[in-house]
Design a protein around this motif. Structure first.
Motif, mmCIF file in Angstrom:
data_model
loop_
_atom_site.group_PDB
_atom_site.id
_atom_site.type_symbol
_atom_site.label_atom_id
_atom_site.label_comp_id
_atom_site.label_asym_id
_atom_site.label_seq_id
_atom_site.Cartn_x
_atom_site.Cartn_y
_atom_site.Cartn_z
ATOM 1 N N VAL A 523 1.049 -1.189 -0.269
ATOM 2 C CA VAL A 523 -0.299 0.338 -0.207
ATOM 3 C C VAL A 523 0.549 1.618 0.357
ATOM 4 N N LEU A 524 0.005 1.917 -0.488
ATOM 5 C CA LEU A 524 1.152 3.920 -0.146
ATOM 6 C C LEU A 524 0.875 4.476 1.257
ATOM 7 N N GLY A 525 2.129 4.961 1.732
ATOM 8 C CA GLY A 525 1.230 5.565 3.145
ATOM 9 C C GLY A 525 2.375 6.081 3.283
ATOM 10 N N SER A 526 2.845 6.822 4.369
ATOM 11 C CA SER A 526 3.863 6.577 5.861
ATOM 12 C C SER A 526 3.757 5.655 7.010
ATOM 13 N N SER A 527 5.422 4.763 7.036
ATOM 14 C CA SER A 527 5.540 3.778 7.622
ATOM 15 C C SER A 527 5.330 4.559 8.988
ATOM 16 N N SER A 528 5.770 5.474 9.784
ATOM 17 C CA SER A 528 5.369 5.832 10.883
ATOM 18 C C SER A 528 4.407 5.874 11.112
ATOM 19 N N LYS A 529 2.859 6.760 10.348
ATOM 20 C CA LYS A 529 1.965 6.738 10.927
ATOM 21 C C LYS A 529 1.422 5.779 10.536
ATOM 22 N N PHE A 530 1.737 4.503 9.357
ATOM 23 C CA PHE A 530 0.894 3.670 9.291
ATOM 24 C C PHE A 530 1.002 2.624 11.099
ATOM 25 N N LYS A 531 2.181 2.486 11.265
ATOM 26 C CA LYS A 531 2.087 2.064 12.695
ATOM 27 C C LYS A 531 1.682 2.236 13.712
ATOM 28 N N GLN A 532 1.340 4.210 14.016
ATOM 29 C CA GLN A 532 0.744 5.027 14.692
ATOM 30 C C GLN A 532 -1.126 4.037 14.414
ATOM 31 N N ALA A 533 -0.813 4.035 13.536
ATOM 32 C CA ALA A 533 -2.654 3.792 13.131
ATOM 33 C C ALA A 533 -3.056 2.017 13.968
ATOM 34 N N PHE A 534 -2.189 0.992 13.637
ATOM 35 C CA PHE A 534 -2.552 -0.173 13.994
ATOM 36 C C PHE A 534 -1.510 -0.267 15.366
ATOM 37 N N ILE A 535 -1.302 0.161 16.140
ATOM 38 C CA ILE A 535 -0.225 -0.085 17.553
ATOM 39 C C ILE A 535 -1.365 0.842 18.442
ATOM 40 N N ASN A 536 -2.707 1.668 17.886
ATOM 41 C CA ASN A 536 -3.854 2.086 18.248
ATOM 42 C C ASN A 536 -4.997 1.159 18.620
ATOM 43 N N ILE A 537 -4.838 0.611 16.923
ATOM 44 C CA ILE A 537 -6.092 -1.049 17.132
ATOM 45 C C ILE A 537 -6.025 -1.513 17.884
ATOM 46 N N ILE A 538 -4.329 -2.131 17.493
ATOM 47 C CA ILE A 538 -4.150 -3.870 18.335
ATOM 48 C C ILE A 538 -3.963 -3.436 19.981
ATOM 49 N N LYS A 539 -3.125 -1.700 20.482
ATOM 50 C CA LYS A 539 -3.526 -1.737 21.715
ATOM 51 C C LYS A 539 -4.685 -2.121 22.139
ATOM 52 N N ASN A 540 -5.754 -1.245 21.843
ATOM 53 C CA ASN A 540 -7.469 -1.173 22.596
ATOM 54 C C ASN A 540 -7.442 -2.592 22.191
ATOM 55 N N SER A 541 -7.164 -3.524 21.813
ATOM 56 C CA SER A 541 -7.787 -5.128 21.488
ATOM 57 C C SER A 541 -7.113 -5.864 23.011
ATOM 58 N N ILE A 542 -5.678 -4.983 22.828
ATOM 59 C CA ILE A 542 -4.664 -6.027 24.161
ATOM 60 C C ILE A 542 -5.719 -6.129 25.138
ATOM 61 N N GLU A 543 -5.491 -3.806 25.482
ATOM 62 C CA GLU A 543 -6.452 -4.093 26.418
ATOM 63 C C GLU A 543 -7.770 -5.192 27.175
#
Length: 633
Positions: A523-543
């Protein structure tokens, strides 16, 4: 989407009433007469216009032609203007009568023992006149002479059966046999009247369709009533008025029917149907002009007029039935549901009508049309069903448009809220961040010069300032989610990296992270922003995990899209909570700010992607993210 209950009930009621007419009518008309049928009679042609019963009785026996019941009437010789029928009256009882099924002619008289016992003038029915003559016991064995003259293109004559029996029972049969013609015709006229009143409340497009259907039903109702042999009993003098009504109804029905077919199937692009419809309109106007000319000429053009409006129109009707039935069958073959309904109803009507038209021409226009009216009822039912389906589709479209408008309004409101919050967040973050950094620096200097107890408090203050800085960073990301550097991202590699970062946190919660990643997804995008988005999603799942928790991260390609699923078996959410995800400052966590998901939504949107949440309370949550796929360089 279904029709409202009241409309559905109304449509079903109309269809039930119409379909109920068929078995009831057939039962009435085929109930059978109560009387005995005479095997035959005698016929004598006349070239005079005035009946003389005594002269007919005195004529030679070789001048009379024997006619057998249910056989075609002999052809009239040239110059014959009238016909005599002679029948011997069998032995009678009290309250007897004689019923003749079909007599053609405009002037009909019956004589018994040289006495006029029946007189019918100016009532030439399209399908022949029925005659019921009361008889007394004293007339047993006598001879009945029946005179008929005129009769238009059919000429004078007698067809059908001659029945003798009880007057009351024959009268009952006489009324019931053609009573359904009046019932069906008046019911159709009533339906057309109701339809036009109801259609006044419709908009332009459905109104035009309802108007065309109204004209079809009204024309058919008039045709059925006027064609009925029972009409002479209702009207004392029908004359030319009923003939005009019949012709006007027919001239209206044929082009209107073609136009309605063209409208419901949008077949105006067919290169044949539009010229055919225009020709029908032109011919109807020509026939009407010919009727006016014939009336102005005191009906001296009857032969020409009837040839143009009976023979020619009959052939045109046969062509129209075959043409439209073929087109409807083609549309039905292509899967058009309305065409299937139309074809089924029209096939019944067209086949019955074509058969009877063929018999009509084969019998020199003496065949009495019967089955066409039942085919007509079936066909009108199909037209009503098609119109009802059209109203249902319009209703569904209105509901769908309303739903889309509501969604558009919600999106617009959300966009406006986000824009306001973005501008506010950007201005506040820029103004607050610098003072926070200065304050943090002074606290660190003070910490180096403070005692142990004071240093502990100062470290706590620095930690809170760092947390505030992270919140401000989220604000800035939310306000400006654009990609600083857009590159091609390997989805699998990025997700493995994110999973590695968050795996210790998952273990602390007693959970696991499982990866099911399809290779070569980009996909096209920013690596840092991509990671930030999925860290937020997965972190919510963990919690949200409980004991023996599991998070499954799956990625795959579907068409031109990359799909990523993050699924957990945690606490899950209610429908009310799901509907508010992504709203500013909404969070179902005790210490949550709601900024994490807000930022995630903004990042995904900036990458031209979408998020979809599916969750059940107590069962877990699944987040499905879709991005446009790109081919690897």
């Amino acid at each position: 989407m279904k029709l409202p209950l009241q409309k559905t009930a109304a449509v079903v009621l109309v269809l039930l009433l119409l379909t109920a007419i068929v078995p009831i009518g057939v039962a009435l008309e085929w109930g059978g007469p109560s009387g005995r049928s005479l095997p035959g009679w005698e016929l004598k042609w006349e070239n005079t216009t005035a009946p003389d019963a005594m002269k007919a009785a005195a004529s030679r026996g070789d001048e009379w032609i024997e006619v057998i019941e249910q056989t075609p009437m002999p052809a009239a010789p040239e110059g014959a203007h009238a016909a005599w029928l002679r029948v011997t009256v069998p032995r009678l009882t009290e309250n007897s009568a004689l019923l003749i099924d079909k007599v053609f002619g405009e002037d009909i008289k019956a004589f018994l023992n040289n006495k006029l016992v029946y007189d019918l003038q100016g009532k030439n029915s399209f399908s022949g006149n029925k005659i019921l003559i009361p008889l007394s016991e004293e007339t047993s064995g006598g001879q009945l002479y029946l005179w008929s003259s005129g009769g238009g293109s059919k000429g004078p004559g007698i067809e059908g059966r001659i029945l003798v029996g009880n007057y009351g029972k024959l009268l009952d049969y006489y009324i019931k046999q053609d009573f359904m013609d009046i019932v069906i015709g008046t019911a159709l006229i009533f339906m057309a009247s109701i339809l036009i009143v109801c259609s006044l409340f419709l908009k332009k497009e459905p109104f035009s369709s309802a108007l065309l259907l109204m004209l079809i039903i009204l024309s058919c109702g008039i045709l059925v009533v006027v064609y009925s042999p029972l009409l002479p009993l209702v009207l004392r003098s029908q004359g030319r008025l009923t003939e005009l009504l019949f012709d006007l109804a027919l001239f209206t029905l044929l082009p209107t029917f073609t136009l309605y077919f063209e409208r419901i199937f949008d077949s105006s692009k067919n290169r044949f149907i539009v010229p055919f419809r225009k020709f029908q309109i032109g011919y109807s106007l020509f026939s009407l002009s010919l009727w006016i000319l014939n009336a102005a000429a005191s009906y001296r053009l009857d032969d020409i007029y009837r040839f143009m409006t009976v023979s020619v129109v009959g052939i045109l009707m046969m062509i129209q039935f075959v043409f439209l039935l073929t087109l409807a069958a083609i549309y039905a073959y292509r899967g058009n549901s309305d065409a299937i309904i139309f074809t089924a109803g029209f096939a019944v009507f067209a086949l019955l009508s074509l058969t009877e038209l063929s018999l009509f021409f084969a019998t020199n226009e003496r065949y009495h049309f019967y089955w066409w009216k039942w085919g007509l009822v079936v066909f009108i039912i199909s037209l009503i069903v098609i119109l009802g389906r059209g109203f249902a589709r319009n209703h569904e479209q209105v509901v769908e448009y309303s739903r889309e408008l509501e969604m558009f309004n919600n999106d617009l409101q959300r966009s406006e809220k986000m824009e306001i919050i973005s501008e506010l967040a950007a201005s506040v973050a820029h103004e607050v961040r610098n003072p926070l950094q200065v304050t943090r620096g002074f606290l660190q200097i003070l910490g180096e010069r403070s005692g142990k107890k004071e240093k502990e408090y100062l470290q706590m203050a620095v930690a809170e300032l760092d947390r505030a800085s992270l919140i401000i960073t989220d604000f800035l990301t939310f306000a400006k989610p654009g990609m600083e550097t857009v590159v091609q991202l390997d989805v699998s590699a990025e997700l493995r990296h994110v999973s590695g970062i968050l795996l210790p946190l998952a273990h602390m919660q007693g959970g696991e992270i499982e990866l099911k990643l399809q290779p070569c997804l980009y996909v096209l995008g920013s690596s840092s922003k991509f990671k930030q988005a999925f860290i937020n999603i997965i972190k919510n799942s963990i919690e949200a995990l409980r004991e023996e928790g599991m998070i499954v991260i799956t990625s795959w390609r579907s068409g031109d899209q990359i799909l990523i699923s993050v699924k957990d078996n945690g606490e899950g959410m209610k429908v009310s909570e799901l509907s508010r995800l992504g709203e500013p400052y909404y969070s179902n966590k005790t210490k949550g700010t709601g900024l994490g998901l807000m930022v995630t939504f903004r990042i995904v949107e900036a990458m031209q992607g979408t998020l979809e949440f599916q969750s059940k309370k107590g069962e877990g949550t699944e987040v499905i993210i879709k991005f446009p796929a790109v081919d690897p360089e």
